[in-house]
Enzyme design. Structure first.
Site, short mmCIF file in Angstrom:
data_model
loop_
_atom_site.label_atom_id
_atom_site.label_comp_id
_atom_site.label_asym_id
_atom_site.label_seq_id
_atom_site.Cartn_x
_atom_site.Cartn_y
_atom_site.Cartn_z
N MET A 3 -15.23 9.37 2.38
CA MET A 3 -15.86 10.95 2.39
C MET A 3 -14.90 11.52 2.22
SD MET A 3 -18.82 10.87 5.69
CE MET A 3 -17.35 11.42 7.03
N HIS B 248 -6.16 10.14 3.13
CA HIS B 248 -4.88 9.93 3.63
C HIS B 248 -4.49 8.40 3.35
CE1 HIS B 248 -6.94 7.81 6.91
NE2 HIS B 248 -7.94 8.86 7.21
N HIS C 182 -6.73 5.46 3.99
CA HIS C 182 -7.78 5.43 2.84
C HIS C 182 -7.22 4.58 1.66
CE1 HIS C 182 -9.75 8.91 4.42
NE2 HIS C 182 -10.70 8.12 4.51
N GLN D 46 -10.40 -1.01 9.76
CA GLN D 46 -10.59 -1.49 11.25
C GLN D 46 -10.53 -0.31 12.03
OE1 GLN D 46 -11.19 -4.45 11.75
NE2 GLN D 46 -11.61 -3.93 13.93
N LYS D 47 -10.10 0.57 11.55
CA LYS D 47 -9.97 2.26 12.65
C LYS D 47 -11.22 2.18 13.07
CE LYS D 47 -9.23 6.55 13.41
NZ LYS D 47 -10.29 7.14 12.90
N SER E 168 -6.43 9.81 10.45
CA SER E 168 -7.72 10.20 10.43
C SER E 168 -7.91 11.61 9.90
CB SER E 168 -8.34 10.38 11.96
OG SER E 168 -9.59 11.10 11.86
N SER E 169 -9.02 11.54 9.00
CA SER E 169 -9.30 12.92 8.26
C SER E 169 -9.39 14.08 9.33
CB SER E 169 -10.43 13.05 7.43
OG SER E 169 -10.29 11.90 6.60
O1 PAF Z 1 -15.94 5.47 7.04
C1 PAF Z 1 -16.49 6.61 6.52
O2 PAF Z 1 -15.52 7.31 5.90
C2 PAF Z 1 -17.86 6.84 6.29
O3 PAF Z 1 -18.44 6.37 7.32
C3 PAF Z 1 -18.43 5.90 5.02
C4 PAF Z 1 -18.36 4.38 5.56
C5 PAF Z 1 -17.83 6.37 3.82
C6 PAF Z 1 -19.96 6.31 5.01
O4 PAF Z 1 -20.20 7.57 4.75
#
Ligand code: PAF
Length: 284
Positions: free
Chosen positions: A30, A34, A37, A150-151, A187-188
């Site tokens: 989304m 960070h 990702h 896994q978070k 986490s965002s």
């Molecule tokens: O983990 C996320 O960022 C979201 O839940 C995902 C998997 C991209 C679905 O919108």
């Protein structure tokens, strides 16, 4: 690094890769990227020829009183981070109108009871939103592999179940949580935290680690481990929305740990709702 925004553009790329026999990995995100990702993207690049990162803040997975409108969005910075990493081939960044023409989806994908436990109790429509958008992304991108953190252990278990139940031709790969030196899981939503709240939030992982130490000394009673986590949180004046020990795959409650389990928690720190978990495996 190509950036595409329509379904036709996405199809063009996936068909041209297919024609020359390239494998494709999808990292759904989304945005507000960070290091967690970026670890997913790096893993994707290890296991497939081409890496697609989707960036889409999915309205369907936010409840009416949740942070959809204030969820952090910074596409320029996200693209810079991905370009710097140098491992993504294509960014799929559709609009809400492209993903949900007319504003919504009449069809939803729901993974029954697994979506109602843990975070599903306070976020009853969240996982249906996740599984619906992930289904759409998998159909649009058609990857060989999809990579998740896994978070979000519950999300990962639910997606694995969905892929299994509905025979999606994709392999799901989980990647270990990336943490700050304090132990706080990236986490965002950490950007909602003040420096003091950040310090407090590090107790979430400290609580899980304290339980892990007990587990390593042989404790197998879930309720003892859960109580231990809650005590650590209480020391930091934190009260969890839940702390639970559940089966790693089915997310069903566990009393005595005989198979891998997820010890998971959710707690508010200030206005940020944070989650974290660890895996406890009696076979290791
Ligand atoms: O983990 C996320 O960022 C979201 O839940 C995902 C998997 C991209 C679905 O919108």
């Amino acid at each position: 690094m190509e950036i595409v925004v329509t379904l036709d553009q996405m199809r063009f790329w996936h068909e041209s890769w297919r024609r020359v026999g390239k494998t494709v990995a999808l990292v759904p995100t989304m945005g507000a990227l960070h290091a967690g990702h970026l670890a997913l993207v790096a893993k994707a690049a290890e296991i497939a020829d081409k890496v697609v990162v989707s960036i889409f803040v999915n309205p369907l997975q936010f409840g009416p009183s949740e942070d959809f409108s204030r969820y952090p969005r910074d596409l320029t910075l996200d693209l810079e981070k991905l370009a710097h990493l140098g491992k993504a081939d294509l960014i799929f960044n559709p609009s809400v109108e492209v993903m949900y023409p007319g504003g919504t989806s009449l069809t939803t994908v729901v993974v029954g009871e697994m979506s109602q436990v843990l975070c599903g109790r306070s976020r009853p429509t969240h996982f249906a939103g996740v599984t619906t958008v992930v289904t759409k992304l998998l159909h649009i991108v058609q990857p060989d592999v999809a990579v998740f953190g896994q978070k979000d252990a519950q999300q990962l278990a639910i997606i694995r179940q969905m892929v299994h139940d509905l025979n999606f031709p994709v392999k799901v790969v989980g990647v270990a949580t990336v943490r700050e030196p304090s132990g706080l899981a990236l986490s965002s939503r950490n950007r909602y935290l003040s420096p003091e709240e950040k310090e407090k939030a590090s107790y979430l992982y400290q609580g899980l680690k304290a339980a892990e130490t007990l587990f390593q000394r042989g404790e197998r009673r879930a309720e003892v481990l859960v109580a231990w986590v809650k005590n650590t949180l209480a020391e930091a004046d934190l009260s969890a929305e839940y702390v639970e020990c559940v089966d790693f795959e089915s997310l069903r409650p566990v009393e005595i740990i005989e198979r891998p389990v997820t010890l998971a928690l959710a707690a508010y720190v200030g206005t940020a709702r944070l989650i974290d978990n660890i895996t406890l495996d009696p076979g290791h």
